[in-house]
Scaffold this active site. Structure first.
Site, PDB file in Angstrom:
ATOM      1  N   ARG A 221      -2.815  -2.017 -13.096  1.00  0.00           N
ATOM      2  CA  ARG A 221      -4.208  -3.039 -13.936  1.00  0.00           C
ATOM      3  C   ARG A 221      -5.233  -2.077 -13.448  1.00  0.00           C
ATOM      4  O   ARG A 221      -5.964  -2.621 -14.462  1.00  0.00           O
ATOM      5  CB  ARG A 221      -3.935  -4.510 -12.904  1.00  0.00           C
TER       6      ARG A 221
ATOM      7  N   TRP B  47      -6.894   4.770   3.846  1.00  0.00           N
ATOM      8  CA  TRP B  47      -7.651   2.841   3.772  1.00  0.00           C
ATOM      9  C   TRP B  47      -7.833   2.363   4.445  1.00  0.00           C
ATOM     10  O   TRP B  47      -8.317   1.202   5.139  1.00  0.00           O
ATOM     11  CB  TRP B  47      -5.993   2.337   4.015  1.00  0.00           C
TER      12      TRP B  47
ATOM     13  N   CYS C 133      -3.380  -2.826  -7.361  1.00  0.00           N
ATOM     14  CA  CYS C 133      -3.529  -1.945  -8.290  1.00  0.00           C
ATOM     15  C   CYS C 133      -2.229  -1.582  -9.213  1.00  0.00           C
ATOM     16  O   CYS C 133      -2.056  -1.459 -10.226  1.00  0.00           O
ATOM     17  CB  CYS C 133      -4.817  -0.624  -7.962  1.00  0.00           C
TER      18      CYS C 133
ATOM     19  N   GLU D 155       2.067   7.652   2.459  1.00  0.00           N
ATOM     20  CA  GLU D 155       1.169   6.555   1.843  1.00  0.00           C
ATOM     21  C   GLU D 155       3.466   6.219   1.386  1.00  0.00           C
ATOM     22  O   GLU D 155       2.550   4.625   1.513  1.00  0.00           O
ATOM     23  CB  GLU D 155      -0.038   7.142   1.319  1.00  0.00           C
TER      24      GLU D 155
ATOM     25  N   TYR E 294       0.277  -4.423  -0.356  1.00  0.00           N
ATOM     26  CA  TYR E 294       2.208  -4.098  -1.396  1.00  0.00           C
ATOM     27  C   TYR E 294       3.147  -3.782  -0.360  1.00  0.00           C
ATOM     28  O   TYR E 294       4.037  -5.071  -0.684  1.00  0.00           O
ATOM     29  CB  TYR E 294       2.020  -2.418  -1.474  1.00  0.00           C
TER      30      TYR E 294
ATOM     31  N   ASP F  51      -8.783   4.098 -11.028  1.00  0.00           N
ATOM     32  CA  ASP F  51      -9.727   4.850 -10.666  1.00  0.00           C
ATOM     33  C   ASP F  51      -8.998   6.213 -10.851  1.00  0.00           C
ATOM     34  O   ASP F  51      -8.579   6.918  -9.911  1.00  0.00           O
ATOM     35  CB  ASP F  51     -10.041   4.906  -8.944  1.00  0.00           C
TER      36      ASP F  51
END
Length: 298
Positions: A200, A85, A179, A63, A127, A203
């Protein structure tokens, strides 16, 4: 010395015991704490790949490598057997077409049909787009990663060694806003590269483990490209949460004793940040407890 993984386990325990019960965007609900920090020393090759459950570290690094391409379509990920994703474009496809296609069939069509992938596999300017192709108000694209590497080589004492993905103008077009949002770097006088990752939202059961691995892989690549040595990874979480349907799995993980963390290294020096492949990463001594299954909240 206390095992570094207890930082993560202690955080899970604090969320379970003291977390604020919240209704979140997904509707699943969370128990959340605001503000947390963990630190991992990478200088001796130790990798923060959790051992209290199996972490599929190759998936996390694939990733990260995909982010570095600047890509925003899941087709290359699926061709590398990375499915983390898929949930977001699959949900959009089902919502917009009314078709109750299975995930397996959706992924097969993405892999095999370029036209279908172009229409339904896009995540928006997530991203990689922001990291490598941030569109400025001047109409020019800005490669934040390329700029960072030049700065690490030329001005290592700078306090501006960072990149981020929170492009306010494009947040609404993203399948999921970033995130892991800001990566800031610091070079010591003896040539060690430290990283502070500001996340920010995390999970804690599913995401954090992958973020630790991805950030470590990136730190190794950046250090190599800049002629530095890996130093410390400092992870800072904002909204640190467990989903309600993860509580049992979290308690199961808390009942396991951490094992020795593995070692990670790069097998060769790549010509540029764009030339790394998953085969270049070597992980030795990884002996985790079994995988813990949990559903992603979309």
């Amino acid at each position: 010395m206390r095992h570094p993984e207890y930082q993560y386990l202690d955080l899970i325990e604090r969320v379970l015991e003291y977390g604020d019960e919240r209704v979140d965007r997904t509707g699943v609900g969370t128990r959340s704490l605001f503000g947390a920090m963990v630190r991992f020393d990478l200088s001796d090759g130790t990798a923060p790949i959790l051992t209290t459950k199996r972490v599929y570290w190759k998936t996390a690094i694939k990733e990260m490598l995909w982010f570095l391409t600047g890509g925003t379509n899941i087709q290359p990920l699926l061709r590398e057997n990375v499915r983390i994703w898929t949930d977001w474009p699959l949900a959009a496809y089902r919502r917009e077409t009314g078709e109750s296609v299975t995930q397996e069939e959706f992924e097969r069509r993405i892999v095999e049909d370029d036209g279908f992938a172009a229409q339904w596999g896009e995540l928006g300017p997530v991203y990689g787009k922001q990291w490598r192709r941030w569109m400025g108000s001047d109409g020019r694209e800005h490669d934040q990663i390329g700029t960072l590497i030049r700065a690490l080589r030329e001005t290592p004492a700078s306090r501006r060694l960072l990149f981020h993905g929170w492009n306010v103008a494009e947040l609404g077009e993203m399948a999921l806003p970033p995130c892991h949002m800001v990566y800031q770097y610091h070079v010591t006088s003896d040539g060690r590269l430290n990283c502070l990752l500001l996340q920010r939202s995390v999970d804690l059961l599913l995401g954090a483990a992958f973020n630790y691995v991805g950030a470590t892989a990136l730190q190794l690549m950046l250090a190599q490209q800049a002629g530095l040595r890996p130093g410390e990874l400092v992870w800072v979480g904002g909204d640190v949460h467990l989903y309600r349907n993860h509580f049992d799995q979290a308690r199961e993980q808390l009942g396991r004793e951490p094992r020795a963390l593995p070692k990670i290294s790069l097998a060769k020096r790549a010509e540029s940040i764009d030339d790394y492949r998953i085969e270049d990463f070597e992980v030795e001594g990884y002996d985790p407890h079994p995988h813990i299954k949990a559903d992603v909240a979309v």
